[in-house]
Design a protein around this motif. Structure first.
Motif, PDB file in Angstrom:
ATOM      1  N   ILE A  36      77.108  33.788  37.641  1.00 48.55           N
ATOM      2  CA  ILE A  36      76.938  34.120  36.227  1.00 48.55           C
ATOM      3  C   ILE A  36      76.289  32.960  35.472  1.00 48.55           C
ATOM      4  CG2 ILE A  36      78.211  34.549  34.078  1.00 48.55           C
ATOM      5  CD1 ILE A  36      80.195  36.173  35.819  1.00 48.55           C
ATOM      6  N   ILE A  37      76.735  31.753  35.726  1.00 48.50           N
ATOM      7  CA  ILE A  37      76.199  30.580  35.027  1.00 48.50           C
ATOM      8  C   ILE A  37      74.734  30.358  35.394  1.00 48.50           C
ATOM      9  CG2 ILE A  37      76.370  28.058  34.866  1.00 48.50           C
ATOM     10  CD1 ILE A  37      79.441  28.482  35.115  1.00 48.50           C
ATOM     11  N   VAL A  38      74.389  30.487  36.662  1.00 47.51           N
ATOM     12  CA  VAL A  38      72.995  30.309  37.077  1.00 47.51           C
ATOM     13  C   VAL A  38      72.117  31.375  36.444  1.00 47.51           C
ATOM     14  CG1 VAL A  38      71.423  30.446  39.063  1.00 47.51           C
ATOM     15  CG2 VAL A  38      73.494  29.076  39.202  1.00 47.51           C
ATOM     16  N   TYR A  39      72.544  32.631  36.469  1.00 46.16           N
ATOM     17  CA  TYR A  39      71.740  33.697  35.871  1.00 46.16           C
ATOM     18  C   TYR A  39      71.577  33.471  34.376  1.00 46.16           C
ATOM     19  CZ  TYR A  39      70.038  38.062  34.129  1.00 46.16           C
ATOM     20  OH  TYR A  39      69.288  38.998  33.486  1.00 46.16           O
ATOM     21  N   ALA A  40      72.655  33.124  33.698  1.00 48.57           N
ATOM     22  CA  ALA A  40      72.571  32.900  32.255  1.00 48.57           C
ATOM     23  C   ALA A  40      71.657  31.722  31.933  1.00 48.57           C
ATOM     24  CB  ALA A  40      73.963  32.661  31.681  1.00 48.57           C
ATOM     25  N   SER A  41      71.676  30.704  32.774  1.00 43.49           N
ATOM     26  CA  SER A  41      70.831  29.533  32.541  1.00 43.49           C
ATOM     27  C   SER A  41      69.361  29.864  32.731  1.00 43.49           C
ATOM     28  CB  SER A  41      71.219  28.406  33.495  1.00 43.49           C
ATOM     29  OG  SER A  41      72.558  28.029  33.282  1.00 43.49           O
ATOM     30  N   PHE A  42      69.044  30.727  33.667  1.00 43.40           N
ATOM     31  CA  PHE A  42      67.652  31.021  33.970  1.00 43.40           C
ATOM     32  C   PHE A  42      67.170  32.358  33.420  1.00 43.40           C
ATOM     33  CE2 PHE A  42      68.635  27.890  37.274  1.00 43.40           C
ATOM     34  CZ  PHE A  42      67.609  26.997  37.023  1.00 43.40           C
ATOM     35  N   ALA A  43      67.956  33.035  32.607  1.00 49.83           N
ATOM     36  CA  ALA A  43      67.563  34.343  32.087  1.00 49.83           C
ATOM     37  C   ALA A  43      66.287  34.255  31.260  1.00 49.83           C
ATOM     38  CB  ALA A  43      68.690  34.950  31.266  1.00 49.83           C
ATOM     39  N   ILE A  44      66.141  33.207  30.467  1.00 52.22           N
ATOM     40  CA  ILE A  44      64.941  33.048  29.639  1.00 52.22           C
ATOM     41  C   ILE A  44      63.721  32.819  30.528  1.00 52.22           C
ATOM     42  CG2 ILE A  44      63.873  31.634  27.845  1.00 52.22           C
ATOM     43  CD1 ILE A  44      66.207  33.250  26.818  1.00 52.22           C
ATOM     44  N   VAL A  45      63.869  31.966  31.521  1.00 52.73           N
ATOM     45  CA  VAL A  45      62.747  31.678  32.424  1.00 52.73           C
ATOM     46  C   VAL A  45      62.348  32.942  33.186  1.00 52.73           C
ATOM     47  CG1 VAL A  45      62.030  30.321  34.430  1.00 52.73           C
ATOM     48  CG2 VAL A  45      63.427  29.267  32.646  1.00 52.73           C
ATOM     49  N   ILE A  46      63.330  33.664  33.655  1.00 53.80           N
ATOM     50  CA  ILE A  46      63.047  34.903  34.390  1.00 53.80           C
ATOM     51  C   ILE A  46      62.330  35.901  33.484  1.00 53.80           C
ATOM     52  CG2 ILE A  46      64.143  36.914  35.468  1.00 53.80           C
ATOM     53  CD1 ILE A  46      66.332  34.947  36.463  1.00 53.80           C
ATOM     54  N   ALA A  47      62.815  36.053  32.261  1.00 53.29           N
ATOM     55  CA  ALA A  47      62.202  37.000  31.332  1.00 53.29           C
ATOM     56  C   ALA A  47      60.766  36.611  31.009  1.00 53.29           C
ATOM     57  CB  ALA A  47      63.024  37.072  30.051  1.00 53.29           C
ATOM     58  N   GLU A  48      60.503  35.328  30.802  1.00 44.48           N
ATOM     59  CA  GLU A  48      59.145  34.889  30.471  1.00 44.48           C
ATOM     60  C   GLU A  48      58.187  35.076  31.649  1.00 44.48           C
ATOM     61  OE1 GLU A  48      59.655  30.897  29.166  1.00 44.48           O
ATOM     62  OE2 GLU A  48      60.335  31.496  27.172  1.00 44.48           O
ATOM     63  N   ASN A  49      58.657  34.870  32.865  1.00 41.09           N
ATOM     64  CA  ASN A  49      57.787  34.983  34.033  1.00 41.09           C
ATOM     65  C   ASN A  49      57.528  36.428  34.449  1.00 41.09           C
ATOM     66  OD1 ASN A  49      57.251  32.270  34.423  1.00 41.09           O
ATOM     67  ND2 ASN A  49      59.156  31.962  35.536  1.00 41.09           N
ATOM     68  N   PHE A  50      58.532  37.275  34.356  1.00 38.02           N
ATOM     69  CA  PHE A  50      58.361  38.644  34.810  1.00 38.02           C
ATOM     70  C   PHE A  50      57.895  39.594  33.717  1.00 38.02           C
ATOM     71  CE2 PHE A  50      61.106  37.001  38.166  1.00 38.02           C
ATOM     72  CZ  PHE A  50      60.410  37.460  39.268  1.00 38.02           C
ATOM     73  N   PHE A  51      58.175  39.263  32.471  1.00 40.29           N
ATOM     74  CA  PHE A  51      57.795  40.127  31.348  1.00 40.29           C
ATOM     75  C   PHE A  51      57.056  39.285  30.315  1.00 40.29           C
ATOM     76  CE2 PHE A  51      61.966  41.583  32.942  1.00 40.29           C
ATOM     77  CZ  PHE A  51      61.527  42.727  33.574  1.00 40.29           C
ATOM     78  N   PRO A  52      55.749  39.066  30.514  1.00 41.19           N
ATOM     79  CA  PRO A  52      55.003  38.270  29.541  1.00 41.19           C
ATOM     80  C   PRO A  52      55.091  38.896  28.153  1.00 41.19           C
ATOM     81  CG  PRO A  52      53.661  38.748  31.463  1.00 41.19           C
ATOM     82  CD  PRO A  52      54.923  39.537  31.596  1.00 41.19           C
ATOM     83  N   GLU A  53      54.909  38.074  27.142  1.00 38.36           N
ATOM     84  CA  GLU A  53      55.043  38.542  25.770  1.00 38.36           C
ATOM     85  C   GLU A  53      54.096  39.698  25.488  1.00 38.36           C
ATOM     86  OE1 GLU A  53      55.088  36.609  21.351  1.00 38.36           O
ATOM     87  OE2 GLU A  53      55.621  35.430  23.088  1.00 38.36           O
ATOM     88  N   GLY A  54      54.598  40.699  24.821  1.00 36.83           N
ATOM     89  CA  GLY A  54      53.790  41.843  24.464  1.00 36.83           C
ATOM     90  C   GLY A  54      53.852  42.988  25.444  1.00 36.83           C
ATOM     91  N   THR A  55      54.499  42.803  26.578  1.00 31.40           N
ATOM     92  CA  THR A  55      54.616  43.899  27.540  1.00 31.40           C
ATOM     93  C   THR A  55      56.075  44.254  27.708  1.00 31.40           C
ATOM     94  OG1 THR A  55      54.762  42.411  29.431  1.00 31.40           O
ATOM     95  CG2 THR A  55      52.563  43.188  28.816  1.00 31.40           C
TER      96      THR A  55
END
Length: 93
Positions: A36-55
């Motif tokens: 849980i801690i690892v996922y929460a720490s990297f959730a922003i990085v994962i979101a930015e890499n897999f879902f670029p802004e605007g998509t």
């Protein structure tokens, strides 16, 4: 008188089994918290890499992008929020 679970003698085997159960459960809980801690720490990085802004991810659409489908009462179908009802009422001529 037969031994019941409440009055059963505590044997070294039973203590070892209980100790193994506690240690195993503790390890499992620690790994779950780590996950849980690892996922929460990297959730922003994962979101930015897999879902670029605007998509948006396929198969999902944000409620703000959907146009309301008016019903006979003029309110959006399936929505009971006051904000949507007020916006729908404000658009009426």
């Amino acid at each position: 008188m037969p031994a019941t679970p409440a009055t059963a003698a505590v044997t070294p085997e039973r203590l070892a089994a209980a100790r193994r159960a506690v240690v195993s459960s503790s390890i499992g809980a620690a790994l779950e918290w780590f996950d849980i801690i690892v996922y929460a720490s990297f959730a922003i990085v994962i979101a930015e890499n897999f879902f670029p802004e605007g998509t948006a991810p396929s198969g999902s659409s944000s409620p703000s992008r959907r146009s309301p489908s008016p019903t006979s009462s003029g309110r959006s179908a399936g929505c009971s929020s006051a904000r949507t009802a007020t916006a729908t009422a404000a658009r009426r001529p």
